[in-house]
Motif scaffolding. Structure first.
Motif, PDB file in Angstrom:
ATOM      1  N   MET A 125      -3.570   0.539   6.745  1.00 48.88           N
ATOM      2  CA  MET A 125      -3.514  -0.793   7.350  1.00 48.88           C
ATOM      3  C   MET A 125      -4.812  -1.113   8.096  1.00 48.88           C
ATOM      4  N   GLN A 155      -7.510  -6.019  -0.207  1.00 49.57           N
ATOM      5  CA  GLN A 155      -6.255  -5.318   0.025  1.00 49.57           C
ATOM      6  C   GLN A 155      -6.491  -4.014   0.772  1.00 49.57           C
ATOM      7  N   PRO A 156      -5.487  -3.570   1.546  1.00 55.02           N
ATOM      8  CA  PRO A 156      -5.601  -2.228   2.125  1.00 55.02           C
ATOM      9  C   PRO A 156      -5.599  -1.202   1.001  1.00 55.02           C
ATOM     10  N   PRO A 157      -6.288  -0.072   1.192  1.00 58.31           N
ATOM     11  CA  PRO A 157      -6.206   0.971   0.166  1.00 58.31           C
ATOM     12  C   PRO A 157      -4.787   1.509   0.070  1.00 58.31           C
ATOM     13  N   LEU A 158      -4.436   2.057  -1.087  1.00 53.47           N
ATOM     14  CA  LEU A 158      -3.109   2.663  -1.216  1.00 53.47           C
ATOM     15  C   LEU A 158      -3.004   3.866  -0.286  1.00 53.47           C
ATOM     16  N   PRO A 216       0.802  -1.229   0.000  1.00 58.38           N
ATOM     17  CA  PRO A 216       0.000   0.000   0.000  1.00 58.38           C
ATOM     18  C   PRO A 216       0.835   1.278   0.000  1.00 58.38           C
ATOM     19  N   GLY A 230       0.683 -19.797   9.140  1.00 55.75           N
ATOM     20  CA  GLY A 230      -0.451 -19.323   9.900  1.00 55.75           C
ATOM     21  C   GLY A 230      -0.057 -18.896  11.298  1.00 55.75           C
ATOM     22  N   ALA A 285      -8.001  -1.957   6.064  1.00 51.99           N
ATOM     23  CA  ALA A 285      -8.026  -3.203   5.287  1.00 51.99           C
ATOM     24  C   ALA A 285      -9.157  -4.099   5.752  1.00 51.99           C
ATOM     25  N   GLU A 323      -4.122 -15.338   1.157  1.00 51.54           N
ATOM     26  CA  GLU A 323      -5.465 -15.396   0.582  1.00 51.54           C
ATOM     27  C   GLU A 323      -5.421 -15.395  -0.934  1.00 51.54           C
ATOM     28  N   PHE A 344      -8.988 -10.440  -4.304  1.00 49.64           N
ATOM     29  CA  PHE A 344      -8.296 -11.576  -4.887  1.00 49.64           C
ATOM     30  C   PHE A 344      -9.302 -12.561  -5.460  1.00 49.64           C
ATOM     31  N   SER A 345      -9.167 -12.895  -6.711  1.00 53.22           N
ATOM     32  CA  SER A 345      -9.989 -13.949  -7.298  1.00 53.22           C
ATOM     33  C   SER A 345      -9.263 -14.502  -8.513  1.00 53.22           C
ATOM     34  N   HIS A 346      -8.970 -15.739  -8.449  1.00 53.20           N
ATOM     35  CA  HIS A 346      -8.293 -16.394  -9.569  1.00 53.20           C
ATOM     36  C   HIS A 346      -9.038 -17.679  -9.866  1.00 53.20           C
ATOM     37  N   GLY A 347      -8.771 -18.187 -10.954  1.00 56.72           N
ATOM     38  CA  GLY A 347      -9.445 -19.425 -11.188  1.00 56.72           C
ATOM     39  C   GLY A 347      -8.629 -20.486 -11.763  1.00 56.72           C
ATOM     40  N   ALA A 361     -10.933  -8.044   5.585  1.00 57.89           N
ATOM     41  CA  ALA A 361     -10.533  -9.440   5.366  1.00 57.89           C
ATOM     42  C   ALA A 361     -10.781  -9.828   3.913  1.00 57.89           C
ATOM     43  N   GLY A 362      -9.794 -10.441   3.298  1.00 55.71           N
ATOM     44  CA  GLY A 362      -9.943 -10.906   1.924  1.00 55.71           C
ATOM     45  C   GLY A 362      -9.758  -9.807   0.896  1.00 55.71           C
TER      46      GLY A 362
END
Lengths: 100, 442
Positions: free
Chosen positions: B346, B354-357, A18, B5, B349, A64, B439-442, B351-352
Motif C-alpha cells: 500500500m 497500482q500498488p505492487p502485488l 494487491p 472524491g 503505491a 484514475e 492505467f491508460s485507455h483510449g 500516484a496514478g
C-alpha cells in the motif's frame, strides 16, 4: 453510440487487488456503474471488509482508471457496505483465477 | 468535488505515514531477536522460573512489551482508524508512544536482567506512560460508533485491559522501591492474565475477525457469535481474577470453562471464515496462525492444570510459555508475515499507478525458514520446561534465535522492496523484472 459504462467496466478490470492479485471487477468490488448524464459516470464500489487498508488505494486506482477512458469527463466513486461484500460476488473468471 | 472524491480524501487521511507503523514493527523485530537471545542465556533458569528479577523475567517482558505490545500499537494505529472511519490525532503523539515504549522496554528489561532498580523504575515508568498515552489515543478513536461491532467491541475491551495491565505493572514495580501494596505473587498472576488474555488476547480475537476473512476472501464470521465470544471472554477474565484473589479452585474451573466457551465461539467463527474462503492457498503464515489457534485451548487447559499443580512444579512456567510464546507470539508472527508485505504494498503505491502485488513484496523462502524455526523452538522449549531440561530449552532457544534472525531478514526484504518501489517512481521495473502496471485507455 459507445456505451461508456462498458468501457468503464473494462477499465476497472485493469485495477488489481494487491493481496488477491485479481481485478476488482472479478473480485466483485464494483456493485454498479451508471451514466446519469452524458460523460458523467457513477460507480458504486465496496471492499471485502470495511477495515481493508487497501481500500483508499483501490478507490483512487478505480477513479484514475475510469478517468483515463476517452469520453468520460467526470467520475464519481460511491463507497457502500450495504449489502456487505461476500465471496458470492466473485465472478466465474475470478473463481477460476483463485483456484489456480 | 464529487462525493466520491470526498470519501476518498477521508480514506487517505486515515492511512498513516509509513514511518509510524513500520517504526513499531521494526522495533518489534529487534526486540524479538533480543528476546530469543535472552532466552538462550537464561536457558538453565527457564524450567524452574517462579518469578522475580532476572533474565527470564526480562525475556518475558521483551516479548510482551517489546514484541506484542509494540506490534499491537503499530497495527491498531493503522487499522482502527479505517474501521472507525475516524482519523488518528497528530502523528507526533503516536511517535511519542513509540519512543516511550521502545526506551521504556529497554530500561525495564535491562533493570530486570541486571537486578538494578533505577533503570527498572525509569523504564517501567516510560513504558507505563506509553501504554497510557497509546490507550488514550485508541480510546478517543474508539468513541466513534461505526461498523464492525465485533472488532470494535474486542478493541474496547482490549483498551480497558491495557489500562489495567499498566496499573498492575506499576504496582509490581513499586515493590522493588520498597512499597508493597498487595501480595506480589497475586498481583503478578493478575498482571499476567489481564495482559495475556485481556489486552493481547482481545486484540488477537478482534483482529482475527477482520484479517482472516480479508486474507481468505471469505464470509465474515457470525457477528452475534463474535459479540458473545467477546462478552464471555471478558467474563472469563473477571472470574479468573476473582479466583486468584479468593484462591478458589471452583472459580478457577469456572474461569477455565468460560474461557473454553469463548475460545470455541471464536474458533467456530474462524472455521466458518476458513471454510468459505475463496483463496485456497493461504501460505506458510497461516500454518503459524492455525498452530496458534490450536495452542489457545491447550493454553487454557494448562492454566487450569497449573492452578491444581497437575503438571508438577513447572506447570506455571509451562502455562506462561504456552500463553506468550505458543499462542500470542505464534499468532502475531504469522499475521505479521502477511500484514507487513500488505502494508508495504500500500505504501509503495505511486500516484496514478497500482500498488505492487503483495507477493512481490515478500519472500516465501525466508518466511518458511522462520516458521519452521519458530515452531520447532516452541515445541522444544515446551518439552524442556516439562522435562526440566536446560539443554532442551537451550537447543530450542538457538533454533528460535535463528528463526528470529530469519524473520528480521524477511522484514528487511519487505522494507527494502518497498523503499525501492517508492524510489523508482513511475518508470523503473520492479525486482521481479515485471513492468509496473499503470492505467491508460483510449
Amino acid at each position: 453510440m459507445v456505451d461508456l459504462t462498458d468501457q468503464a467496466r473494462d477499465a476497472l478490470k485493469q485495477v488489481l487487488d494487491p493481496e488477491a492479485g485479481i481485478n476488482i471487477v472479478d473480485l466483485g468490488l464494483i456493485c454498479d456503474i451508471r451514466e446519469p448524464h452524458h460523460g458523467h459516470v457513477e460507480i458504486d464500489m465496496t471492499f471485502t471488509t470495511e477495515v481493508c487498508p487497501a481500500g483508499p488505494y483501490l478507490m483512487q486506482a478505480a477513479e484514475e482508471s475510469v478517468q483515463a477512458v476517452s469520453g468520460i469527463e467526470a467520475v464519481e466513486i460511491i463507497l457502500t457496505f450495504d449489502p456487505p461484500w461476500t465471496p458470492d460476488r466473485i465472478t466465474a473468471d475470478g473463481r477460476a483465477f483463485l483456484r489456480l | 468535488m464529487s462525493a466520491g472524491g470526498r470519501v476518498l480524501g477521508g480514506a487517505h487521511g486515515r492511512l498513516l505515514p509509513v514511518s509510524i507503523p513500520f517504526s513499531f514493527f521494526a522495533a518489534a523485530v529487534i526486540f524479538h531477536i533480543a528476546a530469543w537471545a535472552c532466552l538462550l542465556l537464561a536457558a538453565d533458569e527457564i524450567p524452574n522460573f517462579q518469578g522475580g528479577l532476572g533474565l527470564p523475567l526480562a525475556t518475558l517482558h521483551l516479548i510482551t512489551l517489546g514484541v506484542l505490545t509494540m506490534t499491537a500499537f503499530g497495527a491498531a494505529f493503522q487499522l482502527l482508524p479505517v474501521a472507525t472511519r475516524e482519523a488518528m490525532p497528530a502523528p507526533f503523539l503516536m511517535r511519542l508512544v513509540f519512543i516511550l515504549l521502545a526506551l521504556g522496554t529497554l530500561g525495564l528489561t535491562h533493570g530486570m536482567a541486571s537486578f538494578q532498580v533505577l533503570p527498572l523504575a525509569i523504564g517501567g515508568s516510560a513504558a507505563m506512560l506509553a501504554m497510557l498515552l497509546g490507550g488514550i489515543l485508541l480510546s478517543v478513536n474508539l468513541l466513534r460508533n461505526a461498523g464492525m461491532p465485533v472488532v470494535l467491541t474486542f478493541a474496547r475491551l482490549a483498551v480497558i485491559c491495557l489500562f489495567g495491565v499498566a496499573g498492575l505493572g506499576s504496582l509490581l514495580a513499586l515493590r522493588y522501591a520498597g512499597i508493597a501494596i498487595a501480595e506480589s505473587q497475586m498481583l503478578a498472576a493478575i498482571h499476567m492474565i489481564v495482559g495475556g488474555f485481556g489486552f493481547m488476547g482481545m486484540l488477537v480475537f478482534g483482529f482475527s475477525y477482520v484479517l482472516v476473512p480479508m486474507f481468505g476472501l471469505s464470509n465474515m464470521p457470525s457477528a452475534a457469535e463474535g459479540l458473545l465470544a467477546a462478552f464471555v471472554s471478558a467474563g472469563a477474565i473477571l472470574v479468573a481474577i476473582a479466583s486468584i484473589i479468593a484462591g478458589s479452585g471452583n472459580l478457577v474451573i469456572l474461569a477455565g470453562l468460560a474461557g473454553m466457551i469463548a475460545t470455541l465461539l471464536y474458533l467456530r467463527g474462524m472455521m466458518q471464515a476458513m471454510g468459505s474462503r475463496m483463496k485456497r492457498r493461504m501460505g506458510v503464515s497461516f500454518v503459524l496462525v492455525r498452530v496458534a489457534w490450536a495452542m489457545l485451548p491447550l493454553c487454557i487447559l494448562a492454566g487450569v492444570a497449573a492452578q491444581f499443580d497437575l503438571l508438577g512444579d513447572r506447570s506455571g512456567t509451562f502455562f506462561g510459555f504456552l500463553l506468550f510464546f505458543g499462542w500470542l507470539l505464534t499468532f502475531l508472527v504469522g499475521v505479521l508475515q502477511r500484514i507487513m508485505p500488505f502494508l508495504a504494498s500500500m505504501h509503495a503505491a505511486q500516484a496514478g499507478r497500482q500498488p505492487p502485488l503483495v507477493t512481490e513484496m515478500s519472500s516465501q523462502g525466508t518466511m518458511t525458514i522462520h516458521a519452521i524455526c519458530h515452531l520447532a523452538a516452541v515445541a522444544l522449549i515446551a518439552m524442556g520446561i516439562l522435562l526440566d531440561s536446560g539443554w532442551t530449552v537451550r537447543a530450542g532457544a538457538i533454533i528460535g534465535l535463528a528463526g528470529a534472525l530469519a524473520f528480521a531478514w524477511f522484514s528487511w526484504q519487505v522494507v527494502s522492496r518497498m523503499m525501492r518501489r517508492k524510489a523508482s517512481g513511475s518508470t523503473e521495473t520492479d525486482t521481479t523484472g515485471a513492468a509496473p502496471r499503470e492505467f491508460s485507455h483510449g
